[in-house]
Design an enzyme around this catalytic site. Structure first.
Site, PDB file in Angstrom:
ATOM      1  N   ASP A  47       9.579   0.958  -5.097  1.00 37.57           N
ATOM      2  CA  ASP A  47       8.900  -0.291  -5.445  1.00 37.57           C
ATOM      3  C   ASP A  47       8.320  -0.200  -6.853  1.00 37.57           C
ATOM      4  O   ASP A  47       7.536   0.689  -7.150  1.00 37.57           O
ATOM      5  CB  ASP A  47       7.747  -0.535  -4.447  1.00 37.57           C
ATOM      6  CG  ASP A  47       7.019  -1.836  -4.743  1.00 37.57           C
ATOM      7  OD1 ASP A  47       7.499  -2.889  -4.292  1.00 37.57           O
ATOM      8  OD2 ASP A  47       5.975  -1.798  -5.439  1.00 37.57           O
ATOM      9  N   TYR A  52       4.194  -2.961 -14.252  1.00 36.11           N
ATOM     10  CA  TYR A  52       3.819  -1.536 -14.157  1.00 36.11           C
ATOM     11  C   TYR A  52       4.262  -0.764 -15.403  1.00 36.11           C
ATOM     12  O   TYR A  52       3.859   0.370 -15.617  1.00 36.11           O
ATOM     13  CB  TYR A  52       4.416  -0.867 -12.907  1.00 36.11           C
ATOM     14  CG  TYR A  52       3.983  -1.449 -11.587  1.00 36.11           C
ATOM     15  CD1 TYR A  52       2.928  -2.353 -11.490  1.00 36.11           C
ATOM     16  CD2 TYR A  52       4.628  -1.104 -10.397  1.00 36.11           C
ATOM     17  CE1 TYR A  52       2.550  -2.901 -10.266  1.00 36.11           C
ATOM     18  CE2 TYR A  52       4.252  -1.636  -9.181  1.00 36.11           C
ATOM     19  CZ  TYR A  52       3.222  -2.537  -9.119  1.00 36.11           C
ATOM     20  OH  TYR A  52       2.858  -3.068  -7.909  1.00 36.11           O
ATOM     21  N   LYS A  81       9.233  -6.993  -9.486  1.00 42.37           N
ATOM     22  CA  LYS A  81       8.437  -8.220  -9.282  1.00 42.37           C
ATOM     23  C   LYS A  81       8.331  -9.046 -10.557  1.00 42.37           C
ATOM     24  O   LYS A  81       8.184  -8.492 -11.660  1.00 42.37           O
ATOM     25  CB  LYS A  81       7.025  -7.851  -8.799  1.00 42.37           C
ATOM     26  CG  LYS A  81       7.038  -6.914  -7.619  1.00 42.37           C
ATOM     27  CD  LYS A  81       5.661  -6.575  -7.081  1.00 42.37           C
ATOM     28  CE  LYS A  81       5.737  -5.400  -6.128  1.00 42.37           C
ATOM     29  NZ  LYS A  81       5.528  -4.092  -6.749  1.00 42.37           N
ATOM     30  N   HIS A 114       5.163 -11.899  -7.923  1.00 40.59           N
ATOM     31  CA  HIS A 114       4.095 -10.903  -7.786  1.00 40.59           C
ATOM     32  C   HIS A 114       2.819 -11.500  -7.188  1.00 40.59           C
ATOM     33  O   HIS A 114       2.068 -10.804  -6.491  1.00 40.59           O
ATOM     34  CB  HIS A 114       3.799 -10.266  -9.155  1.00 40.59           C
ATOM     35  CG  HIS A 114       3.259  -8.876  -9.059  1.00 40.59           C
ATOM     36  ND1 HIS A 114       3.611  -7.877  -9.929  1.00 40.59           N
ATOM     37  CD2 HIS A 114       2.400  -8.306  -8.193  1.00 40.59           C
ATOM     38  CE1 HIS A 114       2.993  -6.765  -9.594  1.00 40.59           C
ATOM     39  NE2 HIS A 114       2.247  -7.001  -8.551  1.00 40.59           N
TER      40      HIS A 114
HETATM   41  N1  LIG Z   1       2.228  -6.399  -4.958  1.00 37.53           N
HETATM   42  C1  LIG Z   1       1.056  -6.034  -5.418  1.00 37.53           C
HETATM   43  O1  LIG Z   1       0.265  -6.838  -5.935  1.00 37.53           O
HETATM   44  C2  LIG Z   1       0.668  -4.592  -5.298  1.00 37.53           C
HETATM   45  C3  LIG Z   1      -0.671  -4.201  -5.459  1.00 37.53           C
HETATM   46  C4  LIG Z   1      -0.981  -2.860  -5.305  1.00 37.53           C
HETATM   47  C5  LIG Z   1       0.011  -1.946  -5.002  1.00 37.53           C
HETATM   48  N2  LIG Z   1       1.313  -2.340  -4.876  1.00 37.53           N
HETATM   49  C6  LIG Z   1       2.411  -1.381  -4.576  1.00 37.53           C
HETATM   50  O2  LIG Z   1       2.021  -0.560  -3.484  1.00 37.53           O
HETATM   51  C7  LIG Z   1       2.003   0.806  -3.891  1.00 37.53           C
HETATM   52  C8  LIG Z   1       0.950   1.601  -3.130  1.00 37.53           C
HETATM   53  O3  LIG Z   1      -0.336   1.075  -3.280  1.00 37.53           O
HETATM   54  P1  LIG Z   1      -1.462   1.750  -4.184  1.00 37.53           P
HETATM   55  O4  LIG Z   1      -0.816   2.437  -5.310  1.00 37.53           O
HETATM   56  O5  LIG Z   1      -2.457   0.681  -4.451  1.00 37.53           O
HETATM   57  O6  LIG Z   1      -2.228   2.789  -3.270  1.00 37.53           O
HETATM   58  P2  LIG Z   1      -1.947   3.848  -2.096  1.00 37.53           P
HETATM   59  O7  LIG Z   1      -0.516   4.085  -1.878  1.00 37.53           O
HETATM   60  O8  LIG Z   1      -2.793   3.406  -0.957  1.00 37.53           O
HETATM   61  O9  LIG Z   1      -2.651   5.131  -2.716  1.00 37.53           O
HETATM   62  C9  LIG Z   1      -2.115   5.834  -3.794  1.00 37.53           C
HETATM   63  C10 LIG Z   1      -3.080   6.957  -4.136  1.00 37.53           C
HETATM   64  O10 LIG Z   1      -3.192   7.862  -3.040  1.00 37.53           O
HETATM   65  C11 LIG Z   1      -2.903   9.192  -3.474  1.00 37.53           C
HETATM   66  N3  LIG Z   1      -2.118   9.797  -2.386  1.00 37.53           N
HETATM   67  C12 LIG Z   1      -0.813   9.573  -2.085  1.00 37.53           C
HETATM   68  N4  LIG Z   1      -0.437  10.291  -1.019  1.00 37.53           N
HETATM   69  C13 LIG Z   1      -1.525  10.981  -0.621  1.00 37.53           C
HETATM   70  C14 LIG Z   1      -1.736  11.914   0.411  1.00 37.53           C
HETATM   71  N5  LIG Z   1      -0.768  12.255   1.263  1.00 37.53           N
HETATM   72  N6  LIG Z   1      -2.984  12.464   0.532  1.00 37.53           N
HETATM   73  C15 LIG Z   1      -3.975  12.116  -0.325  1.00 37.53           C
HETATM   74  N7  LIG Z   1      -3.822  11.239  -1.339  1.00 37.53           N
HETATM   75  C16 LIG Z   1      -2.602  10.676  -1.487  1.00 37.53           C
HETATM   76  C17 LIG Z   1      -2.128   9.057  -4.769  1.00 37.53           C
HETATM   77  O11 LIG Z   1      -2.407  10.146  -5.632  1.00 37.53           O
HETATM   78  P3  LIG Z   1      -1.295  10.914  -6.521  1.00 37.53           P
HETATM   79  O12 LIG Z   1      -0.344   9.905  -7.082  1.00 37.53           O
HETATM   80  O13 LIG Z   1      -2.138  11.562  -7.577  1.00 37.53           O
HETATM   81  O14 LIG Z   1      -0.640  11.902  -5.613  1.00 37.53           O
HETATM   82  C18 LIG Z   1      -2.690   7.761  -5.348  1.00 37.53           C
HETATM   83  O15 LIG Z   1      -3.866   8.007  -6.074  1.00 37.53           O
HETATM   84  C19 LIG Z   1       1.771   0.710  -5.392  1.00 37.53           C
HETATM   85  O16 LIG Z   1       2.025   1.908  -6.069  1.00 37.53           O
HETATM   86  C20 LIG Z   1       2.690  -0.441  -5.755  1.00 37.53           C
HETATM   87  O17 LIG Z   1       4.033  -0.003  -5.784  1.00 37.53           O
HETATM   88  C21 LIG Z   1       1.647  -3.658  -4.998  1.00 37.53           C
END
Ligand SMILES: NC(=O)c1ccc[n+]([C@@H]2O[C@H](COP(=O)([O-])OP(=O)(O)OC[C@H]3O[C@@H](n4cnc5c(N)ncnc54)[C@H](OP(=O)(O)O)[C@@H]3O)[C@@H](O)[C@H]2O)c1
Length: 316
Positions: A47, A52, A81, A114
Protein backbone atom coordinates in the site's frame (compact mmCIF):
# COMPACT_ATOMS: atom_id res chain seq x y z
CA UNK A 1 -1.26 -15.40 -5.67
CA UNK A 2 0.63 -18.23 -4.03
CA UNK A 3 2.01 -17.43 -0.56
CA UNK A 4 -0.14 -14.33 -0.26
CA UNK A 5 -2.10 -15.52 2.77
CA UNK A 6 -5.90 -15.19 2.77
CA UNK A 7 -7.44 -13.24 -0.10
CA UNK A 8 -10.82 -11.63 -0.77
CA UNK A 9 -12.61 -11.38 -4.09
CA UNK A 10 -13.49 -7.75 -4.69
CA UNK A 11 -16.68 -6.51 -6.39
CA UNK A 12 -14.49 -6.00 -9.48
CA UNK A 13 -13.88 -9.76 -9.56
CA UNK A 14 -10.18 -9.27 -8.72
CA UNK A 15 -8.48 -11.03 -5.80
CA UNK A 16 -6.87 -8.97 -3.06
CA UNK A 17 -4.56 -10.41 -0.37
CA UNK A 18 -5.97 -9.38 3.01
CA UNK A 19 -2.63 -8.61 4.63
CA UNK A 20 -0.44 -5.95 3.04
CA UNK A 21 2.54 -3.76 3.85
CA UNK A 22 1.82 -0.11 4.72
CA UNK A 23 4.36 2.54 3.69
CA UNK A 24 3.17 5.90 5.09
CA UNK A 25 6.16 7.67 6.68
CA UNK A 26 8.53 5.00 5.36
CA UNK A 27 11.47 7.02 4.14
CA UNK A 28 12.52 6.44 0.55
CA UNK A 29 15.75 4.64 1.44
CA UNK A 30 13.97 2.45 4.03
CA UNK A 31 10.93 1.54 2.01
CA UNK A 32 12.98 0.01 -0.80
CA UNK A 33 14.40 -2.54 1.60
CA UNK A 34 11.09 -2.97 3.45
CA UNK A 35 9.22 -3.92 0.28
CA UNK A 36 11.90 -6.45 -0.69
CA UNK A 37 11.88 -8.01 2.80
CA UNK A 38 8.08 -8.10 2.72
CA UNK A 39 7.93 -9.88 -0.63
CA UNK A 40 10.47 -12.43 0.60
CA UNK A 41 8.35 -12.93 3.75
CA UNK A 42 5.25 -13.70 1.67
CA UNK A 43 3.45 -10.34 1.39
CA UNK A 44 1.79 -9.90 -1.98
CA UNK A 45 0.04 -6.59 -1.26
CA UNK A 46 1.80 -3.22 -0.93
CA UNK A 47 0.00 0.00 0.00
CA UNK A 48 1.40 3.37 -1.01
CA UNK A 49 0.10 6.80 -2.08
CA UNK A 50 1.12 9.73 -4.27
CA UNK A 51 1.48 11.84 -1.14
CA UNK A 52 3.85 9.38 0.63
CA UNK A 53 6.55 10.43 -1.84
CA UNK A 54 8.05 6.95 -1.92
CA UNK A 55 6.42 5.37 -4.96
CA UNK A 56 9.70 5.34 -6.90
CA UNK A 57 11.44 3.19 -4.29
CA UNK A 58 8.37 0.96 -3.82
CA UNK A 59 8.30 0.41 -7.58
CA UNK A 60 12.05 -0.20 -7.78
CA UNK A 61 11.86 -2.91 -5.11
CA UNK A 62 8.97 -4.64 -6.91
CA UNK A 63 10.82 -4.40 -10.21
CA UNK A 64 13.90 -6.07 -8.70
CA UNK A 65 11.84 -8.88 -7.17
CA UNK A 66 10.26 -9.49 -10.59
CA UNK A 67 13.71 -9.45 -12.26
CA UNK A 68 14.99 -11.95 -9.67
CA UNK A 69 12.14 -14.30 -10.61
CA UNK A 70 10.72 -14.19 -7.06
CA UNK A 71 7.36 -12.86 -8.30
CA UNK A 72 5.56 -11.96 -11.49
CA UNK A 73 3.81 -8.62 -11.83
CA UNK A 74 0.43 -10.33 -11.50
CA UNK A 75 1.46 -11.89 -8.17
CA UNK A 76 1.68 -8.59 -6.32
CA UNK A 77 -1.29 -6.35 -5.51
CA UNK A 78 -0.27 -2.69 -5.59
CA UNK A 79 -2.50 0.01 -4.14
CA UNK A 80 -1.92 3.73 -4.50
CA UNK A 81 -4.06 6.79 -3.90
CA UNK A 82 -5.28 9.93 -5.61
CA UNK A 83 -4.00 12.90 -3.63
CA UNK A 84 -6.71 15.29 -2.51
CA UNK A 85 -5.33 18.20 -4.53
CA UNK A 86 -6.28 16.30 -7.71
CA UNK A 87 -9.95 15.87 -6.80
CA UNK A 88 -11.47 17.69 -9.74
CA UNK A 89 -12.38 15.01 -12.29
CA UNK A 90 -10.17 16.59 -14.96
CA UNK A 91 -7.10 16.20 -12.68
CA UNK A 92 -7.57 12.56 -11.64
CA UNK A 93 -5.76 11.05 -14.61
CA UNK A 94 -2.76 13.36 -14.12
CA UNK A 95 -2.20 12.11 -10.57
CA UNK A 96 -2.67 8.49 -11.67
CA UNK A 97 -0.12 8.89 -14.49
CA UNK A 98 2.42 10.43 -12.09
CA UNK A 99 2.01 7.49 -9.74
CA UNK A 100 2.34 4.95 -12.54
CA UNK A 101 5.47 6.67 -13.83
CA UNK A 102 7.02 6.74 -10.35
CA UNK A 103 6.08 3.14 -9.62
CA UNK A 104 7.32 2.09 -13.06
CA UNK A 105 4.10 0.13 -13.63
CA UNK A 106 1.55 -0.05 -16.45
CA UNK A 107 -1.34 -0.45 -14.04
CA UNK A 108 -2.13 -0.53 -10.34
CA UNK A 109 -4.33 -3.16 -8.79
CA UNK A 110 -6.27 -0.65 -6.73
CA UNK A 111 -6.58 3.12 -6.97
CA UNK A 112 -8.25 4.90 -4.06
CA UNK A 113 -9.61 8.42 -3.59
CA UNK A 114 -7.42 9.26 -0.59
CA UNK A 115 -10.08 11.31 1.16
CA UNK A 116 -13.53 12.78 0.57
CA UNK A 117 -11.94 16.14 1.44
CA UNK A 118 -10.64 18.18 -1.44
CA UNK A 119 -7.77 20.62 -1.62
CA UNK A 120 -7.18 23.21 -4.29
CA UNK A 121 -5.33 21.93 -7.33
CA UNK A 122 -1.60 22.36 -6.84
CA UNK A 123 -1.88 23.07 -3.12
CA UNK A 124 0.05 21.25 -0.43
CA UNK A 125 -1.88 21.51 2.84
CA UNK A 126 0.95 19.81 4.75
CA UNK A 127 3.35 22.60 3.80
CA UNK A 128 0.74 25.32 4.23
CA UNK A 129 1.93 27.77 6.84
CA UNK A 130 -1.19 29.93 6.92
CA UNK A 131 -4.82 29.07 7.51
CA UNK A 132 -5.43 25.50 6.28
CA UNK A 133 -9.02 26.55 5.48
CA UNK A 134 -7.56 28.45 2.54
CA UNK A 135 -6.53 25.26 0.76
CA UNK A 136 -9.91 23.52 0.85
CA UNK A 137 -11.86 23.22 -2.38
CA UNK A 138 -15.53 22.31 -2.62
CA UNK A 139 -15.49 19.38 -5.02
CA UNK A 140 -18.14 16.70 -4.70
CA UNK A 141 -16.47 13.28 -4.33
CA UNK A 142 -19.17 11.86 -6.63
CA UNK A 143 -17.64 14.04 -9.35
CA UNK A 144 -14.12 12.89 -8.40
CA UNK A 145 -15.39 9.33 -8.84
CA UNK A 146 -16.46 10.19 -12.40
CA UNK A 147 -12.76 10.83 -13.04
CA UNK A 148 -11.84 7.48 -11.46
CA UNK A 149 -14.15 5.20 -13.48
CA UNK A 150 -12.44 5.76 -16.86
CA UNK A 151 -9.17 4.53 -15.32
CA UNK A 152 -10.74 1.08 -15.05
CA UNK A 153 -12.05 1.29 -18.63
CA UNK A 154 -8.50 2.13 -19.78
CA UNK A 155 -6.94 -0.69 -17.74
CA UNK A 156 -4.80 1.71 -15.67
CA UNK A 157 -6.46 0.55 -12.43
CA UNK A 158 -7.83 -2.98 -12.09
CA UNK A 159 -10.10 -1.88 -9.22
CA UNK A 160 -11.04 1.49 -7.74
CA UNK A 161 -12.12 2.45 -4.27
CA UNK A 162 -12.09 5.12 -1.60
CA UNK A 163 -10.42 5.93 1.68
CA UNK A 164 -11.58 7.76 4.78
CA UNK A 165 -15.23 7.62 3.70
CA UNK A 166 -17.83 7.32 6.44
CA UNK A 167 -21.02 5.29 6.01
CA UNK A 168 -23.13 8.21 4.72
CA UNK A 169 -20.52 9.24 2.18
CA UNK A 170 -20.05 5.66 0.98
CA UNK A 171 -23.79 5.09 0.75
CA UNK A 172 -24.22 8.22 -1.37
CA UNK A 173 -21.37 7.14 -3.65
CA UNK A 174 -22.71 3.58 -4.03
CA UNK A 175 -26.05 5.05 -5.12
CA UNK A 176 -24.47 7.42 -7.64
CA UNK A 177 -21.81 5.47 -9.47
CA UNK A 178 -21.35 3.32 -12.56
CA UNK A 179 -18.53 1.21 -11.10
CA UNK A 180 -18.96 0.35 -7.41
CA UNK A 181 -16.12 1.20 -5.00
CA UNK A 182 -14.37 -2.12 -4.33
CA UNK A 183 -12.61 -1.01 -1.13
CA UNK A 184 -12.88 1.60 1.62
CA UNK A 185 -9.61 2.09 3.52
CA UNK A 186 -10.15 3.60 6.97
CA UNK A 187 -8.65 3.70 10.43
CA UNK A 188 -9.84 0.57 12.20
CA UNK A 189 -8.73 -1.30 15.34
CA UNK A 190 -10.29 -2.42 18.62
CA UNK A 191 -10.37 1.17 19.96
CA UNK A 192 -12.20 2.28 16.78
CA UNK A 193 -14.31 -0.73 15.84
CA UNK A 194 -16.76 1.12 13.51
CA UNK A 195 -19.22 -1.80 13.58
CA UNK A 196 -21.85 0.18 11.59
CA UNK A 197 -19.39 0.79 8.79
CA UNK A 198 -18.19 -2.84 8.89
CA UNK A 199 -21.81 -4.04 8.58
CA UNK A 200 -22.63 -1.57 5.80
CA UNK A 201 -19.55 -2.62 3.81
CA UNK A 202 -20.38 -6.33 4.20
CA UNK A 203 -23.95 -5.73 2.96
CA UNK A 204 -22.69 -3.73 -0.02
CA UNK A 205 -19.73 -5.91 -0.96
CA UNK A 206 -17.16 -3.19 -0.23
CA UNK A 207 -14.00 -4.65 1.32
CA UNK A 208 -12.74 -2.65 4.30
CA UNK A 209 -9.02 -2.17 4.76
CA UNK A 210 -7.79 -1.23 8.23
CA UNK A 211 -5.07 1.38 8.49
CA UNK A 212 -3.25 2.22 11.71
CA UNK A 213 -4.19 -1.31 12.78
CA UNK A 214 -1.36 -1.28 15.35
CA UNK A 215 -2.39 2.11 16.72
CA UNK A 216 0.01 4.19 14.60
CA UNK A 217 2.59 4.57 17.40
CA UNK A 218 4.80 6.86 15.27
CA UNK A 219 2.07 9.19 13.99
CA UNK A 220 3.05 12.84 13.68
CA UNK A 221 1.89 15.04 16.56
CA UNK A 222 -0.23 17.12 14.18
CA UNK A 223 -2.25 13.97 13.36
CA UNK A 224 -3.05 13.12 16.98
CA UNK A 225 -6.58 13.45 18.29
CA UNK A 226 -5.60 15.74 21.16
CA UNK A 227 -7.54 13.45 23.53
CA UNK A 228 -5.98 11.04 25.99
CA UNK A 229 -4.41 8.36 23.81
CA UNK A 230 -3.79 4.96 25.36
CA UNK A 231 -1.25 2.75 23.59
CA UNK A 232 -3.18 0.06 21.73
CA UNK A 233 -0.39 -2.54 21.72
CA UNK A 234 -0.13 -2.13 25.53
CA UNK A 235 -3.83 -2.56 26.27
CA UNK A 236 -4.09 -5.18 29.08
CA UNK A 237 -6.74 -7.23 27.21
CA UNK A 238 -4.65 -7.29 24.03
CA UNK A 239 -1.54 -8.24 26.03
CA UNK A 240 -3.44 -11.02 27.86
CA UNK A 241 -4.84 -12.49 24.62
CA UNK A 242 -1.38 -12.33 23.03
CA UNK A 243 0.09 -14.23 25.99
CA UNK A 244 -2.62 -16.88 25.73
CA UNK A 245 -1.81 -17.60 22.05
CA UNK A 246 1.97 -17.20 22.47
CA UNK A 247 1.87 -14.27 20.02
CA UNK A 248 2.72 -10.57 20.18
CA UNK A 249 0.15 -7.79 20.62
CA UNK A 250 0.78 -6.73 17.03
CA UNK A 251 0.04 -10.24 15.76
CA UNK A 252 -3.21 -10.39 17.75
CA UNK A 253 -4.28 -6.95 16.49
CA UNK A 254 -3.67 -8.02 12.89
CA UNK A 255 -5.39 -11.37 13.33
CA UNK A 256 -8.43 -9.50 14.75
CA UNK A 257 -8.96 -7.94 11.30
CA UNK A 258 -8.52 -11.13 9.30
CA UNK A 259 -10.96 -12.90 11.63
CA UNK A 260 -13.40 -10.02 11.10
CA UNK A 261 -13.12 -10.37 7.31
CA UNK A 262 -11.21 -7.09 7.04
CA UNK A 263 -7.91 -6.41 5.27
CA UNK A 264 -5.00 -4.82 7.19
CA UNK A 265 -1.84 -3.01 6.06
CA UNK A 266 0.61 -2.73 8.98
CA UNK A 267 3.55 -0.44 8.27
CA UNK A 268 7.07 -1.35 9.26
CA UNK A 269 10.56 -0.76 7.94
CA UNK A 270 12.08 -3.16 10.48
CA UNK A 271 12.77 -6.56 8.86
CA UNK A 272 11.99 -8.62 11.99
CA UNK A 273 8.66 -6.81 12.47
CA UNK A 274 7.74 -7.07 8.78
CA UNK A 275 8.28 -10.84 9.04
CA UNK A 276 6.50 -11.22 12.40
CA UNK A 277 3.49 -9.20 11.22
CA UNK A 278 3.01 -11.69 8.38
CA UNK A 279 3.46 -14.70 10.67
CA UNK A 280 -0.21 -14.81 11.66
CA UNK A 281 -1.52 -17.44 9.29
CA UNK A 282 -1.16 -20.33 11.74
CA UNK A 283 -3.73 -19.25 14.33
CA UNK A 284 -7.09 -17.53 14.62
CA UNK A 285 -8.87 -15.89 17.53
CA UNK A 286 -11.74 -17.64 19.29
CA UNK A 287 -15.22 -16.08 19.22
CA UNK A 288 -14.79 -15.19 22.88
CA UNK A 289 -11.49 -13.41 22.31
CA UNK A 290 -12.88 -11.52 19.31
CA UNK A 291 -15.83 -10.49 21.48
CA UNK A 292 -13.56 -9.28 24.28
CA UNK A 293 -11.54 -7.20 21.76
CA UNK A 294 -14.91 -5.90 20.55
CA UNK A 295 -15.55 -4.51 24.05
CA UNK A 296 -12.53 -2.18 23.82
CA UNK A 297 -14.21 0.23 21.40
CA UNK A 298 -13.82 3.83 22.57
CA UNK A 299 -14.18 5.63 19.22
CA UNK A 300 -10.57 6.74 19.42
CA UNK A 301 -9.03 8.05 16.22
CA UNK A 302 -5.25 8.10 16.32
CA UNK A 303 -4.85 9.70 12.91
CA UNK A 304 -6.16 12.89 11.39
CA UNK A 305 -8.82 13.66 13.96
CA UNK A 306 -7.88 17.30 14.40
CA UNK A 307 -6.47 17.88 10.98
CA UNK A 308 -9.26 16.56 8.81
CA UNK A 309 -11.94 14.54 10.49
CA UNK A 310 -13.58 17.39 12.35
CA UNK A 311 -13.59 19.58 9.27
CA UNK A 312 -16.97 20.74 7.98
CA UNK A 313 -16.49 18.73 4.78
CA UNK A 314 -15.71 15.59 6.75
CA UNK A 315 -18.87 14.96 8.73
CA UNK A 316 -18.09 11.99 10.98
N1 LIG B 1 -5.65 6.04 3.69
C1 LIG B 1 -5.17 6.79 4.65
O1 LIG B 1 -5.56 7.96 4.84
C2 LIG B 1 -4.12 6.21 5.54
C3 LIG B 1 -3.81 6.83 6.77
C4 LIG B 1 -2.86 6.23 7.57
C5 LIG B 1 -2.24 5.06 7.17
N2 LIG B 1 -2.53 4.49 5.96
C6 LIG B 1 -1.86 3.25 5.48
O2 LIG B 1 -1.89 2.28 6.52
C7 LIG B 1 -0.56 1.92 6.87
C8 LIG B 1 -0.46 1.53 8.34
O3 LIG B 1 -0.88 2.56 9.19
P1 LIG B 1 0.12 3.45 10.06
O4 LIG B 1 1.38 3.58 9.33
O5 LIG B 1 -0.65 4.67 10.43
O6 LIG B 1 0.34 2.69 11.43
P2 LIG B 1 0.50 1.21 12.01
O7 LIG B 1 0.67 0.20 10.96
O8 LIG B 1 -0.59 1.05 13.00
O9 LIG B 1 1.85 1.39 12.84
C9 LIG B 1 3.09 1.53 12.23
C10 LIG B 1 4.12 1.73 13.33
O10 LIG B 1 4.18 0.57 14.17
C11 LIG B 1 5.52 0.09 14.23
N3 LIG B 1 5.41 -1.38 14.19
C12 LIG B 1 5.15 -2.16 13.11
N4 LIG B 1 5.11 -3.45 13.44
C13 LIG B 1 5.34 -3.51 14.77
C14 LIG B 1 5.45 -4.58 15.67
N5 LIG B 1 5.29 -5.85 15.29
N6 LIG B 1 5.73 -4.29 16.98
C15 LIG B 1 5.89 -3.01 17.38
N7 LIG B 1 5.81 -1.94 16.56
C16 LIG B 1 5.54 -2.19 15.26
C17 LIG B 1 6.25 0.67 13.04
O11 LIG B 1 7.61 0.90 13.34
P3 LIG B 1 8.84 0.58 12.34
O12 LIG B 1 8.44 0.98 10.95
O13 LIG B 1 9.92 1.45 12.89
O14 LIG B 1 9.13 -0.87 12.47
C18 LIG B 1 5.52 2.00 12.83
O15 LIG B 1 6.06 3.00 13.66
C19 LIG B 1 0.25 3.15 6.47
O16 LIG B 1 1.62 2.91 6.43
C20 LIG B 1 -0.39 3.49 5.14
O17 LIG B 1 0.08 2.60 4.13
C21 LIG B 1 -3.48 5.04 5.15
Amino acid sequence: MAGAGPTAVLSSGKKMPLLGLGTWQSKAEEVYNAVKVAIDAGYRHIDTAWVYKNEKEVGQAIKEKIAEGKIKREDVFVTTKLFTAFSRPEHVRECMMQSLADLGLDYVDLYLIHSPLCFKYGSNPFAHAGNPEEVYDEVDYVDTWKGMEPLVDEGLAKSIGVSNFNKQQLERLVQNCRIKPAVNQVELHPYLAQQDLVDFCKRNNVLLTAYSALGAPARPKSFASGEEEPVLMEDPSVVAIAKKYGKSSAQVLLRYHLDRGVSAIPKSVTPSRIQANFDIMNFSLSKEDLASLGQLDRKLRYVGANLFVKHKFFPF
